[in-house]
Design a protein around this motif. Structure first.
Motif, PDB file in Angstrom:
ATOM      1  N   GLU A   1     -10.724  11.968  -5.583  1.00 33.81           N
ATOM      2  CA  GLU A   1      -9.574  12.105  -4.687  1.00 33.81           C
ATOM      3  C   GLU A   1      -9.213  10.751  -4.103  1.00 33.81           C
ATOM      4  O   GLU A   1     -10.074  10.003  -3.642  1.00 33.81           O
ATOM      5  CB  GLU A   1      -9.879  13.082  -3.549  1.00 33.81           C
ATOM      6  CG  GLU A   1      -8.696  13.327  -2.629  1.00 33.81           C
ATOM      7  CD  GLU A   1      -8.998  14.345  -1.542  1.00 33.81           C
ATOM      8  OE1 GLU A   1      -8.052  14.884  -0.938  1.00 33.81           O
ATOM      9  OE2 GLU A   1     -10.202  14.590  -1.287  1.00 33.81           O
ATOM     10  N   LYS A   2      -7.911  10.435  -4.149  1.00 30.07           N
ATOM     11  CA  LYS A   2      -7.376   9.252  -3.475  1.00 30.07           C
ATOM     12  C   LYS A   2      -6.188   9.701  -2.651  1.00 30.07           C
ATOM     13  O   LYS A   2      -5.176  10.132  -3.189  1.00 30.07           O
ATOM     14  CB  LYS A   2      -6.948   8.180  -4.478  1.00 30.07           C
ATOM     15  CG  LYS A   2      -6.448   6.919  -3.790  1.00 30.07           C
ATOM     16  CD  LYS A   2      -6.293   5.759  -4.746  1.00 30.07           C
ATOM     17  CE  LYS A   2      -5.124   5.927  -5.663  1.00 30.07           C
ATOM     18  NZ  LYS A   2      -4.841   4.700  -6.451  1.00 30.07           N
ATOM     19  N   SER A   3      -6.338   9.614  -1.338  1.00 33.13           N
ATOM     20  CA  SER A   3      -5.322  10.185  -0.458  1.00 33.13           C
ATOM     21  C   SER A   3      -5.239   9.396   0.832  1.00 33.13           C
ATOM     22  O   SER A   3      -6.249   8.919   1.363  1.00 33.13           O
ATOM     23  CB  SER A   3      -5.655  11.649  -0.144  1.00 33.13           C
ATOM     24  OG  SER A   3      -4.817  12.164   0.866  1.00 33.13           O
ATOM     25  N   PHE A   4      -4.015   9.277   1.364  1.00 29.67           N
ATOM     26  CA  PHE A   4      -3.829   8.645   2.659  1.00 29.67           C
ATOM     27  C   PHE A   4      -4.485   9.454   3.768  1.00 29.67           C
ATOM     28  O   PHE A   4      -4.787   8.946   4.830  1.00 29.67           O
ATOM     29  CB  PHE A   4      -2.334   8.505   2.966  1.00 29.67           C
ATOM     30  CG  PHE A   4      -1.665   7.418   2.188  1.00 29.67           C
ATOM     31  CD1 PHE A   4      -1.927   6.092   2.442  1.00 29.67           C
ATOM     32  CD2 PHE A   4      -0.766   7.728   1.185  1.00 29.67           C
ATOM     33  CE1 PHE A   4      -1.313   5.081   1.720  1.00 29.67           C
ATOM     34  CE2 PHE A   4      -0.136   6.731   0.454  1.00 29.67           C
ATOM     35  CZ  PHE A   4      -0.405   5.413   0.723  1.00 29.67           C
TER      36      PHE A   4
ATOM     37  N   PRO B   1       0.812  -1.229   0.000  1.00 31.80           N
ATOM     38  CA  PRO B   1       0.000   0.000   0.000  1.00 31.80           C
ATOM     39  C   PRO B   1       0.840   1.272   0.000  1.00 31.80           C
ATOM     40  O   PRO B   1       0.352   2.330  -0.402  1.00 31.80           O
ATOM     41  CB  PRO B   1      -0.829  -0.127   1.285  1.00 31.80           C
ATOM     42  CG  PRO B   1      -0.073  -1.086   2.150  1.00 31.80           C
ATOM     43  CD  PRO B   1       0.586  -2.047   1.201  1.00 31.80           C
ATOM     44  N   ARG B   2       2.096   1.190   0.402  1.00 32.15           N
ATOM     45  CA  ARG B   2       2.950   2.380   0.395  1.00 32.15           C
ATOM     46  C   ARG B   2       3.314   2.801  -1.015  1.00 32.15           C
ATOM     47  O   ARG B   2       3.815   3.898  -1.229  1.00 32.15           O
ATOM     48  CB  ARG B   2       4.223   2.105   1.211  1.00 32.15           C
ATOM     49  CG  ARG B   2       3.993   1.889   2.695  1.00 32.15           C
ATOM     50  CD  ARG B   2       5.251   1.442   3.389  1.00 32.15           C
ATOM     51  NE  ARG B   2       5.721   0.163   2.864  1.00 32.15           N
ATOM     52  CZ  ARG B   2       6.817  -0.468   3.289  1.00 32.15           C
ATOM     53  NH1 ARG B   2       7.553   0.084   4.246  1.00 32.15           N
ATOM     54  NH2 ARG B   2       7.173  -1.626   2.765  1.00 32.15           N
ATOM     55  N   ASP B   3       3.060   1.932  -1.988  1.00 29.66           N
ATOM     56  CA  ASP B   3       3.367   2.260  -3.381  1.00 29.66           C
ATOM     57  C   ASP B   3       2.156   2.818  -4.121  1.00 29.66           C
ATOM     58  O   ASP B   3       2.172   2.954  -5.339  1.00 29.66           O
ATOM     59  CB  ASP B   3       3.881   1.010  -4.112  1.00 29.66           C
ATOM     60  CG  ASP B   3       4.793   1.362  -5.286  1.00 29.66           C
ATOM     61  OD1 ASP B   3       5.448   2.421  -5.226  1.00 29.66           O
ATOM     62  OD2 ASP B   3       4.842   0.589  -6.258  1.00 29.66           O
ATOM     63  N   GLU B   4       1.095   3.144  -3.368  1.00 27.84           N
ATOM     64  CA  GLU B   4      -0.091   3.755  -3.970  1.00 27.84           C
ATOM     65  C   GLU B   4       0.244   5.169  -4.456  1.00 27.84           C
ATOM     66  O   GLU B   4       1.016   5.894  -3.829  1.00 27.84           O
ATOM     67  CB  GLU B   4      -1.213   3.850  -2.932  1.00 27.84           C
ATOM     68  CG  GLU B   4      -1.769   2.498  -2.512  1.00 27.84           C
ATOM     69  CD  GLU B   4      -3.006   2.123  -3.290  1.00 27.84           C
ATOM     70  OE1 GLU B   4      -3.332   2.824  -4.272  1.00 27.84           O
ATOM     71  OE2 GLU B   4      -3.646   1.136  -2.916  1.00 27.84           O
ATOM     72  N   VAL B   5      -0.365   5.551  -5.561  1.00 27.17           N
ATOM     73  CA  VAL B   5      -0.190   6.898  -6.100  1.00 27.17           C
ATOM     74  C   VAL B   5      -1.342   7.767  -5.608  1.00 27.17           C
ATOM     75  O   VAL B   5      -2.496   7.539  -5.949  1.00 27.17           O
ATOM     76  CB  VAL B   5      -0.167   6.890  -7.641  1.00 27.17           C
ATOM     77  CG1 VAL B   5      -0.025   8.315  -8.174  1.00 27.17           C
ATOM     78  CG2 VAL B   5       0.984   6.019  -8.148  1.00 27.17           C
ATOM     79  N   GLU B   6      -1.030   8.753  -4.778  1.00 24.77           N
ATOM     80  CA  GLU B   6      -2.053   9.674  -4.290  1.00 24.77           C
ATOM     81  C   GLU B   6      -2.301  10.762  -5.340  1.00 24.77           C
ATOM     82  O   GLU B   6      -1.353  11.305  -5.914  1.00 24.77           O
ATOM     83  CB  GLU B   6      -1.615  10.322  -2.983  1.00 24.77           C
ATOM     84  CG  GLU B   6      -1.450   9.345  -1.835  1.00 24.77           C
ATOM     85  CD  GLU B   6      -1.074  10.061  -0.550  1.00 24.77           C
ATOM     86  OE1 GLU B   6      -1.973  10.661   0.077  1.00 24.77           O
ATOM     87  OE2 GLU B   6       0.114  10.040  -0.196  1.00 24.77           O
TER      88      GLU B   6
END
Length: 281
Positions: A89-92, A72-77
């Motif tokens: 919107e896709k954001s941590f 999941p750390r390789d997700e593109v926000e």
């Protein structure tokens, strides 16, 4: 595959109706639909359960190595804007938006009309519409099919993504109806380029998600803002939501680290070309 960019002049639209109030998007005339894309989004052509370039390999007993593959750390926000309005919107920073669950756990969370996104390393995200009774409707291998969620997941982890798009959703009953009415549609009958566009159309009813759904005249009203770090971002402009979705999904398939590397190389090339032009003048 992702390094070729076809530069075309497009048309954009103004004051074009985007949805029928009943939730059924009617084709009321020809629409201009010239697209430029950075790569072919072929998530619906691959079998994510077998050996393929996506790296999802079966182990004994038919289980998948998604626990080792997905990070999941390789997700593109990122965020998507139509003119000044944020439409995606896709954001941590948005609750547990990027948290994923096993298909079995998702079944305990889903309600009819929900959108679910399955993710895995080096694969395009796969979107489905939950229609109840443990079943989903989705675009897979160039056909709209009705499957059990556990089968549609192909072992990948997933999450409910109702809130990523900011459009007003149709009623759950209408979302399910939109999905079920398309079951069996395939090949040349399809109006959607990928599983995400189909699922989003079912929930929001907007023709922007369809192939050639927007007339393009001049300006580029859509902006994709990619978050590179806490303080840095990079913005790309598009003339249609369809084109933007294709590029965003390509970034998701690549992963953040590869996307940053490609973007860095691209920006460095642009700077070198600029310096060359200045020296030539």
């Amino acid at each position: 595959m992702g390094n070729q960019v076809e530069k075309l002049t497009h048309l954009s639209y103004r004051e074009v109706p985007t949805v029928d109030p009943t939730g059924v998007d009617k084709d009321d005339g020809p629409r201009i639909g010239v697209s430029y894309i950075f790569s072919a989004d072929d998530d619906d052509l691959e079998d994510p359960g077998g050996q393929n370039p996506g790296g999802m390999n079966r182990l004994r007993g038919g289980t998948l190595r998604e626990e080792l593959q997905y990070d999941p750390r390789d997700e593109v926000e990122c965020s998507v804007y139509y003119r000044d309005d944020c439409v995606y919107e896709k954001s941590f920073g948005v609750g547990e938006q990027l948290s994923t669950f096993s298909p079995e756990n998702l079944l305990n969370k889903c309600k009819p009309g929900d959108l679910v996104e399955f993710v895995a390393k080096n694969q395009y995200p796969h979107w489905v519409v939950y229609v109840g009774d443990f079943q989903v409707v989705h675009l897979y291998r160039l056909e709209i099919t009705n499957s059990f969620m556990t089968d549609a997941s192909q072992g990948r982890r997933g999450r409910i993504v109702n809130d990523q798009y900011k459009y007003k959703a149709l009623s759950p009953e209408m979302v399910v109806q939109n999905a079920m009415e398309q079951v069996g549609c395939k090949d040349q009958e399809l109006c959607w380029r990928n599983s995400e566009c189909f699922a989003a159309w079912c929930r929001y009813g907007k023709r922007e998600f369809k192939i050639g759904g927007e007339i393009r005249i001049g300006k580029q009203p859509y902006r994709l803002k990619i978050q590179l770090s806490e303080k840095k971002s990079h913005t790309l402009e598009f003339q249609s939501l369809e084109d933007l979705i294709m590029e965003r999904r390509r970034n998701d398939q690549m992963g953040k680290s590869c996307m940053l590397q490609e973007l860095s190389s691209h920006l460095q090339t642009d700077q070198e070309e600029t310096r060359t032009d200045l020296n030539g003048n």
